[in-house]
Every structure is written in C-alpha cells, then in structure tokens.
Design a protein around this motif. Structure first.
Motif, mmCIF file in Angstrom:
data_model
loop_
_atom_site.group_PDB
_atom_site.id
_atom_site.type_symbol
_atom_site.label_atom_id
_atom_site.label_comp_id
_atom_site.label_asym_id
_atom_site.label_seq_id
_atom_site.Cartn_x
_atom_site.Cartn_y
_atom_site.Cartn_z
ATOM 1 N N UNK A 126 37.841 -15.513 -30.134
ATOM 2 C CA UNK A 126 39.012 -15.572 -29.250
ATOM 3 C C UNK A 126 38.625 -15.331 -27.794
ATOM 4 N N UNK A 127 39.340 -16.016 -26.911
ATOM 5 C CA UNK A 127 39.074 -15.881 -25.474
ATOM 6 C C UNK A 127 39.978 -14.780 -24.927
ATOM 7 N N UNK A 128 39.392 -13.613 -24.694
ATOM 8 C CA UNK A 128 40.150 -12.497 -24.121
ATOM 9 C C UNK A 128 39.932 -12.461 -22.610
ATOM 10 N N UNK A 129 40.900 -11.881 -21.933
ATOM 11 C CA UNK A 129 40.716 -11.542 -20.525
ATOM 12 C C UNK A 129 40.354 -10.067 -20.476
ATOM 13 N N UNK A 130 39.231 -9.764 -19.871
ATOM 14 C CA UNK A 130 38.698 -8.403 -19.900
ATOM 15 C C UNK A 130 38.622 -7.861 -18.483
ATOM 16 N N UNK A 131 38.623 -6.534 -18.317
ATOM 17 C CA UNK A 131 38.557 -5.952 -16.965
ATOM 18 C C UNK A 131 37.270 -6.358 -16.256
ATOM 19 N N UNK A 132 37.412 -6.660 -14.979
ATOM 20 C CA UNK A 132 36.242 -7.021 -14.181
ATOM 21 C C UNK A 132 35.388 -5.798 -13.908
ATOM 22 N N UNK A 133 36.023 -4.647 -13.887
ATOM 23 C CA UNK A 133 35.301 -3.404 -13.644
ATOM 24 C C UNK A 133 35.755 -2.364 -14.650
ATOM 25 N N UNK A 134 34.808 -1.617 -15.198
ATOM 26 C CA UNK A 134 35.139 -0.540 -16.127
ATOM 27 C C UNK A 134 35.188 0.808 -15.423
ATOM 28 N N UNK A 135 34.645 0.855 -14.202
ATOM 29 C CA UNK A 135 34.583 2.131 -13.480
ATOM 30 C C UNK A 135 35.845 2.425 -12.702
ATOM 31 N N UNK A 136 36.625 1.412 -12.419
ATOM 32 C CA UNK A 136 37.870 1.647 -11.679
ATOM 33 C C UNK A 136 38.960 0.755 -12.261
#
Length: 646
Positions: A126-136
C-alpha cells in the motif's frame, strides 16, 4: 512469505548490438575485474525500475535502452527505459514482443500513475503518506515509493562498509525508518493517518495562535477597551442616536409645511415668469410686424414717386420735336432713322402714357393709404405690448423678491439645520458600527481562544492514541526482538568478531553491537562493518521469507562485499570467506522463494551448482562492444555521486 520480486533477465541495447543477462537461479554471481561493468549492471537494474542510478559515461554514450524482465508476485513484466533520448518514462512491454502496452512517467503530473506506484501496486504494497520528518511535528507528509522499498533490497558498493540502508542521507533517513516499520509490519498503518491528522491539528493550533497574537496586538496598539466598557459605550451611543433621530424627525415634520408653502410660491413664481416670457415674445413679434409694415409703406411710396416722375417727364417732353441736339447743338435734319425711333437717341419711341398708368398710380395710392392705416393699428398694438411686457417684468421681479425672501428667512435655515442634524445622526451610526466592529474583534478573539483549547485537547487525544498504538502493539516489540535474534544469529554464523550482543536499535532500526551503534562500529575500522551490514540485510531477507505478513520483497542484491571487507589482513580474508559461505548456505535453502545477486571481483561461488555465473571481461564487458564501462583506471561507479531520485 514475503512479496515475490524476482529478476529474470536484463537486456542492454546499444546502437549496433544488444546483450541479455539472465538470472535463472536463486543465486546469481556477477564477477569480473575493475571497470568491466559489475556495478553498472546492477545500477541499470535499478535504473530500469525507474529509480535514480549512477550511469557512467560509457553507459550514457553507448546504451540506447535497457529492458528488464521481472516477476512481481504472480505477474511477469517487461520494463524498458531509455538511456538516450526521453528518460522520463518506463514502458511496459507486451510479453514476447517489444510493443509498448503503456508508458508510466517517472515523475508524474497530478492525476497520473507513476512507475513507482505501479510497481508497488503489483507487489501489493500500500502507498502510505508518511511524515517527512520524525524529529519534529510537521504537516509535510510524503508518499512512499518503489525506490524506498528497493533500498532495503540493494546493498551498494559505495555504502556497504558504512551504511546498511543509506541512513547517512539526512533527507531520506526519516523515510527509511518509516519504511522499516511498514515493510516489517511492526506498526499499525492507522498511526500514519493519526499522525497526519495530529500534525494538521498542530498546524491549525499554530495558525490560530498567530491569529490570536495579531488580534491582541491590534487591540493593544489601538487602545480598544474591554468588552464591558464597549457595551456601556454602545448603550450611551445608542441612546444618543435615538435622541438625535427623534429631533431630526421633528425638524423634518416642521419643515414640511414650509416646503409646501415654498412649493406654492415656486409655482406662482414660475407662472409669473412664464407670463413675462410670453409678453416678451408678443412684444418682439409686434416690433417685427411694425418694422415690416414701415418698410412696405416706404417701398410703396417710393414706387409712387417714380411713377409720378415718369408721367410728368412724358407729359412735358412729348410735344417737342428736336431739330438740333440739345447738348452739342448740331442739326438733326436729314438724319435718317427707322420708323418709330427717336432722332436724338435712335431708341424706340416710348409709348404715350395710357390710361392704365393712371390706374396703376391710383392703386399704389390706395395701397399706401391701407398700409398707413394698418401701421397705425400695429403701432398701437406695439405700445400695448410694451406696456404689458413692462407690467409682467415688474410682476416677475416682485415674485422673485418675495420667493428669495421666503427662502432666505424660512426654508434655507431649516434645511441647513436638518443637514447638520443628519450629519450628527450618521456620525453616531458610524461610531456605533465602530463599536460593533471592536466588539466583534473581541468576540473573534474569544472564539479563537476557545478553538485553540479544543484543538489542544484534540491533539492530546491524538497523541495519546498514537502512543497507545505504538506502546500497546505487541507485534512491534515482539517483531523487533525476533529480528534482533535473527540478526544476532547471522552475525554469529558469519563469524564476525563483536564485543557485545547484536541487536536492532528500536529508535533508528539500525544494527547495534552492545552499546555501539553502526557509526561507532564504522569508526573502529576493519571489514567487520561490511560483514555486519551484510548480516543485517540477510537477517531482513530471511525474516521476510519466513513471515507471510512482511512486505519486504524476497530479493537481495549485494555489490562488492569483498571490497568492503578488504584483502590485506588474514582475518579480513577469513571473514570474506565466511561471508561467502553464509551466502552460499542461504542460497541453497531458498528453494525458489527468494533470490540473491552478488557482484564482486572474485567468483568465489562461481563454480557451485545452482549458481548463475555472469563473468565480465574487458573483451566482454557489461555494455556489449565497450571494453571499459567504468569512468577511468582508478575511478569506479561507487566513487560517483548518486543523483536525486527521479
């Protein structure tokens, strides 16, 4: 069982020829000396999938396109991508021919399906949209792509001794970690949606807080009173407005009578002025009539005088017969003329006065008498018109004076007073509107503060839901423990000399030995880092094959493990032999459910059974007809910078 991703063949086509490399067995070994094209061959596989790849000048100058036959789960596909010309698309070819069935863009426009998305769909990932940054926490979310998946299937020569999955790239490391969670199925996909919602709420909170700060600053700078003071001021202003409107109505009622009387006087003035105008018109007509009559009388008198003079001259001179010229006294005797001509001027003799001439003069005298009579009457009418015009002019002047006096003394001051009262009423209304706007600003501030409170509560609930899913999901910790155990077993089987227990770090999902992370291990030097990276990739590869719910494809490509380990020390040589021994054991156990592709200078597994050997030489390099596919004697593909994802 993991997602099936198996390479079948790669065809490299130049302008003059082409060559097909087949990957028939579970283990394929690509061997050859430096610059024969081992890494280029692997890069062209990555390139055919639509990914970014390092293409040497020899490849760019000679290769027209590459065709990759690949099995994705149960589907066999032929992918083609140009190296020269238009590189922006991946073609899906009809099986058994070179006819394109469809073209998929590498970088799609909105609404288009990309090559990356197509490949993921074929793999049932599946094509998920994921956070570009995990630190903020940010509202920036990016979709995963096939290159993110392939990054766990391909150990490149450039990073094999430093990074298991390219974690040194700060722009990709966040997605790399998220991809580990997705592919190894250690995170609930619902978390991504919750994070998207949570970050959107956080951004809305920041927007609302900026709006609140702007409103507060506006109220402070303009010195606006609080809501209670504004309510009191509004009450006073409203009362003043009611009083002003009442006085204005009274003034308008009082002036209506004056306006009616003014209308009557104005109508009378208009009537008198109209009479004066008509009298002036009558006077002008009378004057014109008298002038015309006087001109007619003068003309008729002149005509009568001419007629009288002619009759007198004819009567006086007709009896005389001239015998000499009265001017020069010459004799006219013997002068011959035609009958009826004058001896003196030789003109025709005039007719003797007839009785009709007397009648004509009598008619002129009668006309003169009649004209004189008419003129007398018209002069009388002119005097009467002059008198009437004088009277109407006086009447008009008097009416204008009376109207001006009435307007000046009665209407104009009242109208001015009404105008001033209307201005005062409008001013109070504007002030009331300004108060309402200030109160609306305070109300908006209150609503924004309430909204922020609600949003903060919502964000806390989402944070709790995310933490609950991450904390309470037994699969995550259990799976990390299982993968760590498989990784530790691979390190042990390869025979890497480590000081500590091999594990997978739960925060970055990277290999860890005791308390030492991958970067610390790399700094210590030696070939152990390469061996650990190979062990990490083998652990993920074997774990994915053994677990049906894991999404990581059953393909592992390793480029130049011996190069990363080294050849100088005896321990390095023994470690390299151990690594190849482990790769052989893994390959023998695959049984068609997975695929290993190894590229290295030495074909240590080339003579084994069930191994596809691709041997490259200068005379038979990866690019047919090109003896050197590298970039120079001392520069290799892995020494070049990799381009951004296409």
């Amino acid at each position: 069982m993991a997602k099936r991703l198996r390479l079948r063949a790669l065809t490299i086509t130049t302008e003059t020829t082409e060559k097909t490399y087949r990957f028939a067995k579970d283990l394929t070994v690509i061997t050859g000396s430096v610059s024969t094209g081992k890494s280029s061959l692997l890069m062209l596989i990555k390139y055919a999938f639509g990914g970014s790849a390092v293409l040497t000048p020899a490849v760019r100058e000679h290769v027209q396109h590459v065709t990759l036959e690949v099995q994705l789960n149960q589907n066999l596909l032929r992918l083609r991508r140009n190296v020269t010309g238009d590189r922006s698309k991946v073609q899906i070819l009809e099986l058994g021919s070179d006819v394109p069935e469809r073209e998929l863009p590498v970088k799609p426009s909105p609404g288009e399906e990309s090559a990356s998305r197509f490949l993921l769909k074929e793999l049932d990932i599946p094509v998920h949209r994921v956070p570009k940054s995990r630190s903020r926490r940010s509202t920036d979310f990016v979709p995963i792509g096939f290159s993110d998946v392939f990054g766990y299937c391909y150990l490149q020569a450039k990073t094999i001794d430093s990074s298991a999955t390219g974690h040194h790239d700060p722009g990709r490391d966040s997605k790399r970690q998220t991809m580990f969670e997705i592919l190894l199925n250690i995170i609930d996909p619902e978390i991504f949606q919750l994070k998207i919602e949570r970050n959107a709420v956080a951004e809305e909170i920041r927007t609302q807080e900026r709006s609140i700060d702007a409103i507060r600053n506006f109220l402070h700078v303009n010195g606006y009173a609080d809501v209670d003071q504004l309510r009191a001021e509004r009450w006073d202003t409203q009362e003043a407005l009611r009083g002003s409107e009442r006085r204005l109505d009274e003034m308008r009622t009082g002036v209506e009578a004056l306006i009616r009387r003014d209308r009557e006087h104005r109508n009378e003035l208009s009537r008198v002025l109209s009479e004066a105008a008509r009298a002036r018109e009558v006077l002008a007509v009378a004057r014109d009539t008298v002038r015309a009559r006087e001109a007619t009388l003068a003309q008729r008198r002149l005509d009568l005088a001419h007629s009288d003079k002619a009759a007198l001259a004819a009567g006086l001179l007709s009896p005389f017969e001239f015998v000499t010229c009265p001017r020069c006294l010459q004799s006219l005797a013997g002068r011959e003329t035609d009958n009826g001509q004058c001896l003196l001027c030789q003109q025709p003799e005039p007719q003797l006065l007839h009785e009709s001439d007397d009648e004509q003069r009598s008619l002129l005298r009668a006309q003169i008498t009649e004209t004189e009579t008419l003129l007398v009457e018209e002069q009388k009418a002119l005097r009467e018109a002059e008198g009437m015009a004088s009277i109407t002019e006086l009447n008009a002047a008097e009416a204008q004076r009376r109207y001006d006096e009435l307007t000046r003394e009665a209407v104009s001051p009242r109208v001015q007073a009404i105008a001033e009262a209307s201005t005062a009423v409008e001013s109070l209304r504007q002030h009331l509107r300004a108060i309402d706007q200030r109160m609306a600003t305070w109300h908006k501030l209150g609503e924004s503060e309430t909204t922020v409170v609600d949003l903060i509560r919502r964000r806390r609930r989402l944070d709790n839901d995310i933490k609950q899913l991450e904390r309470d999901s037994p699969a995550r910790q259990e799976r990390l423990d299982e993968i760590s155990q498989v990784f530790a077993a691979e390190v042990r089987r390869i025979g890497v000399n480590v000081n500590g227990r091999p594990t997978i770090s739960p925060d970055k999902y990277l290999p860890k030995i005791g308390d030492s992370d991958l970067d610390t291990l790399q700094a210590s030097g030696g070939g152990s880092t390469t061996a650990i990276n190979v062990a990490f990739s083998l652990a993920l590869f074997n774990y994915s094959i053994a677990h049906a719910d894991v999404l990581l494809p059953s393909l592992l490509v390793i480029d130049s493990p011996r190069k990363g380990i080294g050849r100088t020390e005896q321990a390095d040589q023994e470690l390299a032999t151990s690594v190849y021994g482990r790769l052989k054991t893994v390959a023998q156990a695959l049984g068609g459910i997975g695929q290993l592709i190894i590229a290295d200078n030495d074909a240590e597994l080339g003579d084994e059974e069930d191994v596809t050997l691709i041997r490259l030489t200068e005379d038979d390099s990866a690019v047919p007809g090109v003896p050197n596919t590298g970039v120079g004697t001392r520069v290799k593909v892995e020494d070049l910078a990799e381009p951004e994802d296409e």
